[in-house]
Each structure stands twice: as structure tokens, then as C-alpha cells.
Design a protein around this motif. Structure first.
Motif, PDB file in Angstrom:
ATOM      1  N   ILE A  57       0.844  -1.199   0.000  1.00 58.44           N
ATOM      2  CA  ILE A  57       0.000   0.000   0.000  1.00 58.44           C
ATOM      3  C   ILE A  57       0.881   1.252   0.000  1.00 58.44           C
ATOM      4  O   ILE A  57       0.617   2.217  -0.722  1.00 58.44           O
ATOM      5  CB  ILE A  57      -0.946   0.022   1.210  1.00 58.44           C
ATOM      6  N   ALA A  60       2.321   1.730  -3.456  1.00 63.74           N
ATOM      7  CA  ALA A  60       1.299   2.219  -4.386  1.00 63.74           C
ATOM      8  C   ALA A  60       1.039   3.710  -4.167  1.00 63.74           C
ATOM      9  O   ALA A  60       0.903   4.473  -5.133  1.00 63.74           O
ATOM     10  CB  ALA A  60       0.017   1.415  -4.214  1.00 63.74           C
ATOM     11  N   ALA A  87      -5.197  -0.663  -4.246  1.00 66.34           N
ATOM     12  CA  ALA A  87      -4.712  -0.610  -2.864  1.00 66.34           C
ATOM     13  C   ALA A  87      -5.867  -0.689  -1.874  1.00 66.34           C
ATOM     14  O   ALA A  87      -5.764  -1.338  -0.827  1.00 66.34           O
ATOM     15  CB  ALA A  87      -3.910   0.668  -2.655  1.00 66.34           C
ATOM     16  N   SER A  91      -6.129  -3.670   0.851  1.00 64.34           N
ATOM     17  CA  SER A  91      -6.094  -3.361   2.284  1.00 64.34           C
ATOM     18  C   SER A  91      -7.250  -4.030   3.005  1.00 64.34           C
ATOM     19  O   SER A  91      -7.111  -4.475   4.147  1.00 64.34           O
ATOM     20  CB  SER A  91      -6.121  -1.851   2.503  1.00 64.34           C
TER      21      SER A  91
END
Length: 361
Positions: A57, A60, A87, A91
Motif C-alpha cells: 500500500i 502504491a 490498494a 487493504s
């Protein structure tokens, strides 16, 4: 993980077509690919899944910000923006527990898309703007309407599998946004994550949309997290809108609508009716006249007779002290970003916790 992501974005991603992630199935394929990478890197580097997902994440977000900075701090959209949705999905899929990283992702989504709304758009970008959700609609609309409706409302399809997964994703991001004390400013007004207006729904807040839909299960979720029923600039009173709809059923009331009314009454101290005092000017009423009582009796008398509105919540009798205390405690918890998970910290009996959490009345 960092080296792999750097190589991927520089050598692979940059060579993909700009619109390669516009379709949901293509985003799904990339999510599955990165899920495999996260699992492999976690095992190979002896890291936890949470740490590896956090690293992805972060990479990204870094790539998105780098691309934006080279374009005058304006997002390039297309695949450069869709990487944020990748992302977002990852997540959730990996239940990322790093509150700071998830909050940074939400902030980037909001800042990026609000900036894009303000710039001049040529005709070549109009279709892409239509296909892009405004602020957090991709998180809320799927949970409220299901997976198909967002396409007709906003021109995109939900990245989550079904409505149940959309709801779970909403709770996931509500939890992180609350823990991170996230607030956003629109047109000079500050909103919590849960109350940011939905552009595709006439800029109404999510809770108002849910009330209009008459979906009690979703309303319970939003109210537990402290959604503000009277927080936006919509002129209509949501409680009165429910009551007006109930009047149309000739006293054969639908369960979902009644459930919504009861839930809303748990979250507000009392009903404050919309009153045009000019109508009563010829009566020369005193300044402290109880207009709520008059409206309740004259306009909603049948609903009162059917006991859908407690007499203590519409001006006929004083509001119960227990209920006023609940509203005040919840207000303090909301001020401190502690709804609903701060309630168990109060150290009160379980029955009272359920009462404060709107689960019982």
C-alpha cells in the motif's frame, strides 16, 4: 517487497495502456496478482502478511504521488488513479491493521478526486470523469445499493464481490477513519468520513440516503458509528420524511420503514418538526408555545395513536432522563472519535452498553 514494487511500476506498469484498469474484471485480475505477490513475499522474507500488505500500500501511494507531482500535483487519472482502488481492495482483503497507512490511502483518494473536480475538463476527459466516483462513493454506494446500482448512478462497478462484502468493507474503513480522527472540508464545512456528501445522490449524506431507502440494517451501522442525521445542508427533515411516507400506507406500516423510524428516535433527543410559525401568527401564541406538540397531534395523530412515536419524543411529554443521558454520552464519545468501540471502555454493565450502542431501547 519494496524492490519488487519499484521494478513493477517502473518496468511493467508504465508500459500498460492508460485505461487498462477501467474495467472491474481487469482490476480484479491485478488484485489477485498482487495478493499472490504479497503471500509469496511474506513467506519468502519471513514477514507477517500485515507488514507485507502495508509495504505494498505504501509503495502504491508513493507511485501515485510521484506521478501526480510530475503533473503539477494533478492526478493523471486512468491507471495512475486506479492503482488507489487496487490498494483499497487489497487493504480490505488482507485486513490491514496499520491505521496510519489506511488513513493515508483515504486522504489521498479524497484529495486527489476533489482536486480533479476543480480543474478544467476537456471533452476527452468527460467520460472518464463520469466513470470516476466522487470522494468515497466507491466505498458507500455498493454497501447501500448493492454491486450493480453504482454503475447506473455513477458509471462504475463495485470492486467488492457482493453487497455483503461491500458492507464489511464499509465497516472496515469506518473503523480506520474513526481511529484516525479523519475529517474533510467541503465548501467551508467540516465532515467526518461517515458524513461526506455523496455527489451521485444529490450531495446528501450517506445516512440520509439510507433513511430515504428505508434500509434499517445499513442505518443501524451508520448510526452506531455516529452518522449525523442533521449534518448536511438538505432542507428536508429526515424524521418527517419517514413519518410522511408512513402516512401513505393507511396504517398498514412496512416493517423496514418502522424500524428506521425507531432507530432514528434512539439517536436523537426528540423530534423537532419543521414549523412555519407565520401560519399561526393570527393565533397570537406565546413565545414558548410548544409547536412540536401541535404538529404531532394535527399532522401525525394516527401514527401517535398507533404508538409508533413515543409521546415523550414529540413534545407531548418530557423526554425520559435515561434517553437524554444516552444522547449526551454518545455526543461526548462522538466528539472524541470513540463511537462505537469506545463504549466498552466506559466500564458500565453490558445491558447499558447495548443501550448506549443503540442496540436496545
Amino acid at each position: 517487497m519494496d524492490s519488487f514494487m519499484e521494478y513493477y511500476f517502473e518496468e511493467v506498469f508504465c508500459n500498460l495502456d492508460r485505461d487498462c484498469l477501467n474495467e472491474r474484471y481487469k482490476r480484479k485480475e491485478l488484485v489477485e496478482y498482487f495478493s499472490t505477490v504479497i503471500a509469496g513475499c511474506a513467506a519468502g522474507q519471513n514477514h507477517t502478511d500485515n507488514t507485507t500488505c502495508k509495504n505494498f500500500i505504501t509503495s502504491a501511494l508513493k507511485y501515485h504521488n510521484n506521478c501526480k507531482s510530475t503533473n503539477g500535483d494533478v492526478c493523471l487519472m486512468g491507471k495512475y488513479h486506479n492503482v488507489l482502488y487496487i490498494a483499497m481492495k487489497l487493504s480490505f482483503d488482507w485486513s490491514l491493521q496499520d491505521n496510519g497507512v489506511v488513513a493515508a490511502l483515504l486522504d489521498e483518494l479524497y484529495a486527489c478526486e476533489k482536486t480533479f473536480e476543480r480543474i478544467f475538463l476537456g471533452e476527452s476527459l468527460l467520460d472518464e470523469l463520469y466513470a470516476c466516483e466522487k470522494t468515497f462513493e466507491r466505498i458507500f454506494l455498493g454497501a447501500i445499493f448493492g454491486t450493480s446500482a453504482p454503475y447506473f448512478l455513477a458509471g462504475w462497478k463495485s470492486d467488492f464481490m457482493d453487497k455483503e462484502e461491500n458492507v464489511h468493507a464499509l465497516v472496515f474503513f469506518l473503523d480506520h477513519a474513526t481511529n484516525a480522527n479523519l475529517e474533510y472540508t467541503e465548501e467551508g464545512k467540516v465532515y467526518r468520513f461517515i458524513d461526506v456528501p455523496l455527489e451521485s445522490c444529490g450531495k446528501a449524506s450517506p445516512v440520509r440516503v439510507v433513511i430515504q431507502m428505508g434500509t434499517s440494517e445499513m442505518l443501524m451501522i451508520l448510526l452506531r458509528f455516529g452518522a449525523q442525521i442533521f449534518s448536511d445542508n438538505v432542507a428536508t427533515n429526515p424524521v418527517e420524511s419517514i413519518l410522511d411516507r408512513l402516512k401513505d400506507y393507511n396504517r398498514v406500516y412496512p416493517y423496514e420503514l418502522v424500524s428506521c423510524l425507531k432507530l432514528v428516535l434512539r439517536a436523537i433527543p426528540k423530534i423537532t418538526f419543521t414549523v412555519d410559525k407565520r401560519v399561526f401568527m393570527h393565533l397570537e401564541l406565546p413565545d414558548d408555545y410548544n409547536y412540536d406538540r401541535k404538529v404531532a397531534l394535527e399532522k401525525y395523530g394516527e401514527i401517535l395513536q398507533d404508538h409508533l412515536i413515543p409521546s415523550s419524543r414529540c413534545g407531548l411529554q418530557p423526554v425520559e432522563l435515561k434517553h437524554l443521558c444516552r444522547c449526551e454520552v454518545r455526543k461526548m464519545l462522538w466528539n472524541n472519535f470513540e463511537l462505537p468501540f469506545g463504549i466498552p471502555k466506559l466500564g458500565v454493565p453490558v445491558a447499558l452498553q447495548r443501550y448506549l450502542d443503540l442496540l436496545d431501547d
